[in-house]
Design a protein around this motif. Structure first.
Motif, PDB file in Angstrom:
ATOM      1  N   SER B  17       0.835  -1.209   0.000  1.00 45.54           N
ATOM      2  CA  SER B  17       0.000   0.000   0.000  1.00 45.54           C
ATOM      3  C   SER B  17       0.865   1.253   0.000  1.00 45.54           C
ATOM      4  O   SER B  17       0.457   2.296  -0.518  1.00 45.54           O
ATOM      5  N   TRP B  21      -0.171   3.504  -3.568  1.00 52.27           N
ATOM      6  CA  TRP B  21      -0.879   4.792  -3.608  1.00 52.27           C
ATOM      7  C   TRP B  21      -0.240   5.795  -4.554  1.00 52.27           C
ATOM      8  O   TRP B  21      -0.911   6.253  -5.494  1.00 52.27           O
ATOM      9  N   VAL B  59       0.665  13.027  -3.316  1.00 57.67           N
ATOM     10  CA  VAL B  59       0.450  11.807  -2.526  1.00 57.67           C
ATOM     11  C   VAL B  59       1.580  11.613  -1.523  1.00 57.67           C
ATOM     12  O   VAL B  59       1.350  11.264  -0.360  1.00 57.67           O
TER      13      VAL B  59
END
Lengths: 308, 231
Positions: B17, B21, B59
């Protein structure tokens, strides 16, 4: 045996609240200590300072002989399980176990996996989606499997049912027997842990009311009931913590150095005598004005309460 | 140092993860741009330029904020010192910045080699911030990661250390400071000089030099602040 924790005149003040008011004590190695007291007594603040998560206003703490702040040698030997622990939102139960294994040198993965089964935790579930009880179980698993030489459990079982709590006590005791370590257990469920606790620390409003071996405490506080005059006579030898009057009879909780002769003495006065439970002792001491008396002296003041 | 490495590994326990992302969002942005400009590109001879590359930086900025608001309380709760947490956090982030910058560098080369993916699309290479020297060009991808990352860390540390009041104070100071400077610049008619100054800067200065210079004090101040922060 050198103490694992030494606290000297520790004070913590928030703007207008004194959370810890100059307390001093030490914790002996390889014991289960019960840290008891009401909400707001300062238990969590104390544990936070001992684990360097919070800062003292004044006073000294030594853990394994050194100050814990930014001290890797000390911190790596501590496990602090608290009810309020938060987890990163992306982690699953299995990730938290892996994290525990990375951080704790004494981590026992096989034991952790066994405990996960015992508490029936879903390994692949996101931590944020666990129920309150499951979250508590996860904390307990990390705390036990870390095998840290100094382990704090701060109210570890919010939302846990009676069965799960008993499982916790059983596994704590079994693993403690096999791998002795210093455990501090902070809890409100005093009756449940009274057999587990070897040393009692009782806090009230930032002060330490009791710092005593559980065994010694048990004989120190008794409840006698019978005619008022006889109760008065018996209570003379100790500090009376609490009294209930019902017509001509009284029921009093008395603290003192009674020794093995106490039951005979009570019987000769025509009184019923019973040893108070740990929970009774804690309740009586925290509500009694004589609670601050360190020993059996000061038998004068009583906390009378007429029966309604 | 050992414990700092532990922290770096701690932050990768859920590595899929962590990686998914930024790259997932960048890929999405790229595909949308590609589809959009491919369908529009039949008659015009303009070079479509997009700001889609920014998404990966945004991000990573958010990831840095949550490293302080989420990973910090978890790591400290497990028994990590603040120093080790900070060093480990920086270590893993710099590692990511270097690796990601390398990938972006290669993608920018591929973009050049394929004439903008066949449709003259400029996605990974920005025309107005062109850096010729290969090393500087690589740093031009890496250093902005650091600047945004440490900005996120610094803001989150203020929140962790001083709470909502700290954030309000920070916003007020930033608003008054920047607003005051803008008023001053307008009043003293500095704007042409300011725009001129920016225009005079090379791409390397704007992407590497100045960001690096700003990153350093942010990193130092965050470190000092986190040392007294509570989880």
């Amino acid at each position: 045996m050198s103490p694992v924790v030494t606290v000297t005149d520790l004070t913590k003040r928030y703007r207008d609240v004194t959370a810890l008011d100059g307390i001093s004590f030490s914790l002996t190695e390889n014991r289960i200590h019960g840290l008891l007291g009401r909400n707001g007594a300062g238990k969590t603040t104390l544990m936070q300072i001992l684990t360097a998560q919070n800062f003292a206003t004044s006073g000294d703490v030594a853990v394994f002989g050194q100050h814990p702040y930014e001290n890797e040698r000390v911190l790596s030997r501590i496990s602090f399980i608290k009810e309020s622990q938060t987890y990163p939102s992306n982690l699953r139960v299995s990730h938290v176990l892996r994290a525990g294994g990375l951080v704790h040198p004494g981590w026992d993965e096989e034991f952790a996996q066994r405990l996960i089964d015992v508490f029936q935790l879903p390994r692949q579930r996101n931590v944020r989606k666990l129920s309150r009880g499951m979250l508590s179980s996860l904390g307990i698993v990390v705390g036990l499997a870390s095998r840290a030489p100094l382990t704090f459990f701060d109210e570890p079982y919010l939302g846990l049912d009676a069965v799960a709590r008993q499982l916790f006590y059983d596994h704590l005791l079994a693993d403690y027997t096999e791998h002795p370590r210093t455990i501090v257990l902070s809890t409100h469920l005093i009756d449940e842990v009274s057999d587990l606790i070897e040393h009692v620390l009782l806090m009230d409003r930032g002060r330490l009311l009791l710092d005593v071996e559980a065994e010694a405490l048990r004989g120190q506080v008794v409840t006698v009931s019978g005619p008022v005059a006889a109760v008065d006579e018996f209570a003379r030898t100790g500090a009376e913590l609490h009294r209930v009057l019902l017509g001509g009879t009284a029921r009093a909780t008395v603290r003192g150095d009674f020794g093995p002769a106490a039951p005979d003495r009570a019987r000769s006065l025509g009184l019923d005598l019973e040893a108070s439970s740990l929970q009774d002792i804690v309740v009586r001491l925290t509500t009694s004005k004589t609670g601050h008396a360190p020993g059996a002296g000061g038998a004068g003041a009583t906390n009378e309460e007429a029966a309604r | 140092m050992n414990r700092a490495l532990t922290v770096a590994r701690l932050q990768f326990v859920d590595w899929p993860s962590v990686v998914a992302w930024p790259w997932g969002i960048l890929a999405l942005s790229f595909v949308i741009n590609l589809a959009l400009f491919a369908s529009m590109n039949e008659n015009v001879d303009v070079e479509p330029t997009t700001g889609g590359l920014l998404s990966i930086y945004v991000v990573m900025f958010v990831a840095c904020v949550s490293s302080i608001t989420q990973d910090f309380p978890f790591a400290i709760g497990l028994g990590i010192s603040r120093r080790s947490f900070y060093l480990g956090n920086v270590l893993q982030y710099v590692g990511q910045a270097i690796a990601y910058a390398a990938v972006l560098y290669l993608l920018a080369m591929a973009e050049q080699a394929t004439d903008g993916w066949g449709i003259d699309l400029r996605f990974f290479g920005l025309p107005f911030l062109w850096v010729e020297h290969p090393v500087l060009r690589f740093l031009g991808f890496a250093i902005p990661f650091l600047l945004l990352g440490f900005l996120g860390i610094a803001i989150a540390v203020v929140f962790k250390r001083w709470g909502v009041n700290g954030m309000l104070t920070l916003s007020t100071v930033a608003l008054v400071g920047l607003g005051g400077l803008a008023v001053l610049a307008t009043w003293l008619r500095w704007w042409p000089a300011i725009v001129g100054w920016f225009a005079d800067q090379s791409g390397a200065a704007l992407l590497v030099g100045w960001p690096a210079l700003l990153t350093l004090p942010l990193a130092v101040l965050s470190y000092l602040a986190i040392r007294r922060a509570q989880p």
